[in-house]
Each structure stands twice: as C-alpha cells, then as structure tokens.
Design an enzyme around this catalytic site. Structure first.
Site, short mmCIF file in Angstrom:
data_model
loop_
_atom_site.label_atom_id
_atom_site.label_comp_id
_atom_site.label_asym_id
_atom_site.label_seq_id
_atom_site.Cartn_x
_atom_site.Cartn_y
_atom_site.Cartn_z
CG ASP A 82 -1.98 0.95 1.29
OD1 ASP A 82 -2.44 1.34 0.20
OD2 ASP A 82 -2.41 1.35 2.39
CG HIS A 179 -5.00 7.83 4.62
ND1 HIS A 179 -4.08 8.32 3.73
CD2 HIS A 179 -5.48 6.70 4.05
CE1 HIS A 179 -4.01 7.53 2.67
NE2 HIS A 179 -4.86 6.54 2.84
N GLY A 180 -7.02 8.08 8.56
CA GLY A 180 -7.19 8.40 9.99
C GLY A 180 -8.66 8.62 10.30
N GLY A 208 -9.06 5.52 2.81
CA GLY A 208 -9.61 6.21 3.98
C GLY A 208 -10.96 5.66 4.41
N GLY A 209 -11.10 4.33 4.36
CA GLY A 209 -12.40 3.72 4.69
C GLY A 209 -12.89 4.01 6.11
#
Ligand code: 13P
Length: 283
Positions: A82, A179-180, A208-209
């Site tokens: 990734d 993200h986060g 960024g799920g």
C-alpha cells in the site's frame, strides 16, 4: 496468486455490485485475524502492508508471510503493498512475491506521476504484478503526513491521461476521503466519482475507509468503487483491545494467551467491513 487473479476479482466485484475490501496489517497477529475473518465470511479480500510495516518487518518476511497465506487461504486473497512513494520499494516487494503494489506519486505533478507509474509498470508487466496508482489526493493523517489542503479532488482529465499513458491496473481517486479518523462527517464528492468512472474503464479505489458511513461506502460502490481500503480502525481496535486485555490480566502476561483473547475483536471489525462492502459469500 498473481496480478491476473486480482484483475478477475475486481471485475467480478464490478459485475456483482460489491467491492473488494483491502485491510492494512501491522504484524502476523492482525494478519491472521483478518484472513480468518474473511474465511469465515467467505469473502475475497486484499491484505496490505504500508511502507512503514515493510521497512520494520522487512519486505522478505512480509513477502514470505503473504505467499504462505495466499497459498493456504480458503478464499481469494491478494497480498498488496500500500502507498509506496518509491519505485524501488515497489520493485523490491515484487521480487519478494507481492502480486500487487501501489505506487503513490500523487504529490507530484501529473507528468512525474505518469513517469513513476510507468517505471513500476515496466517492472510489473513481465512479472504479472497488478499496479495501483493515485490521482488527486487522500486527505487526513496518513503515512504520507497530514494533508489538509483544498486541492485533493481528482481532475477527470488527469485520470484519463494517466490511464491512457500508463495502462495502470487500478486507480485510487481523491474524492474527499481521508486517512485516519474524520473530523466531522466525511464529505465525499460522488459527482466527481461518477464522472471519473464514466471516463475510464479502470477499477477505482476508495482510500480512507475508516469512519465513512456504511450508506456512503455503498453509494460509492454503486458509483464505481471496486476496492475499499481500511486501516485505522484495524490498528486502533488491535491496540485498544491489547491494552484492555493487558490491564485485565495484570503482571507477567503470556503473549499467546493475550493474542488469542483479542483476535476476536479484530475479526469483528473485519467482518463488519466485509459486510459493508457486500463481499460476504462472494469467495
Ligand atoms: P484508513 O486508515 O482511514 O482506514 O485508510 C486506509 C487506507 O486508505 C490505506 O491506504
């Protein structure tokens, strides 16, 4: 498993109206929990190491674990690198048996991005390795640092140009995901997602799920997303459960007992995301 298998997995997901969830792991314990959960859900998944994990554990160790897992898993499983910002790391991981890598050159101008993707593609093609690139930017706090800028949105013409000149296998798109953990409700630009999806035939990836509501993830899937990346909630569930278990058992804990006790917590989260992506029963 090679990149050809992933191509089919993503095509099946596209035809079947679901997405392949891609989970970030940090070590062998969460790796095993993720695969076990996917087997129990009969879901095709990807499992990904980011460059920090690769640096810390070693590409050869990660590659070896990935190879054994892909051979043994009772589901279609693809081990993935990734967010590599370096062409070199992509090549090293391919040499260590990764069937799929991401080269993230999205912080550079489009020409540089295209050049770096092509360098990775050249190495990947004869090895049948799948390559993911990124256009636009993922917001938030990730391994690339803290990106709060306003210029995150993917330009349709950039996506078209990059795909045309690289033939890349899948494309992460900046549509407002981060993200986060999100500050407030995530605002995804579904209109732009739809425009990109109509303009190119390449599988699209949502980064960024963690924190995106289920309804929005599913809407994104309907509008063209074929792969959904989930990391933060895995790491945090792992570490928070670890702390709770260590507090519970007190002094002189035994590693295996602690890890066995928390495995179920990670699996619960993985199963929830598999279901959100509607990948359960699709293996
Ligand atoms: P989250 O950490 O926000 O879930 O994002 C994961 C990701 O996109 C990895 O590339």
């Amino acid at each position: 498993m090679d990149g050809t298998a992933l191509k089919k997995m993503l095509r099946d997901a596209d035809n079947g109206g679901y997405a392949i969830p891609a989970f970030n792991y940090s070590d062998i314990w969460d790796f095993k929990a993720i695969v076990e959960a996917a087997e129990e859900e009969e879901a095709p998944i990807m499992i990904a190491s980011n460059p920090l994990v690769v640096d810390e554990i070693g590409p050869d160790f990660c590659g070896a674990i990935g190879k054994v897992a892909m051979e043994k898993a009772r589901i279609p499983l693809i081990h993935h690198l990734d967010h590599s910002f370096q062409v070199e790391m992509c090549k090293t991981c391919m040499d260590c048996g990764y069937p799929s890598v991401m080269i993230d050159a999205s912080k550079y101008d489009l020409e540089t991005n295209i050049r770096m993707v092509n360098e990775v593609m050249e190495y990947a093609r004869p090895r049948k390795v799948h390559v993911e690139a990124e256009v636009g930017k993922i917001r938030g706090k990730g391994i690339e640092g803290d990106f709060k800028g306003g210029d995150f949105l993917v330009a349709v013409e950039d996506a078209v140009e990059l795909v045309k000149r690289t033939g890349v296998d899948s494309l992460a798109v900046g549509i407002g995901s981060a993200h986060g953990f999100y500050q407030g409700k995530p605002q995804l630009n579904f209109k732009r997602l739809g425009e990109v999806n109509r303009a190119i035939d390449t599988p699209l990836v949502l980064h960024g799920g963690t924190g995106i509501p289920r309804a929005d993830v599913r809407k994104a899937i309907r509008m063209g997303i074929n792969k959904v990346n989930v990391g933060t909630i895995i790491h945090c569930t792992y570490m928070n459960s670890l702390r709770a278990e260590l507090n519970r058992v007190g002094d002189n804990p035994y590693t295996l007992d602690v890890m066995k006790a928390i495995r179920g917590k990670i699996k619960e989260v993985v199963k929830m995301w598999i279901e959100t992506c509607m990948a359960n029963g699709k293996a």
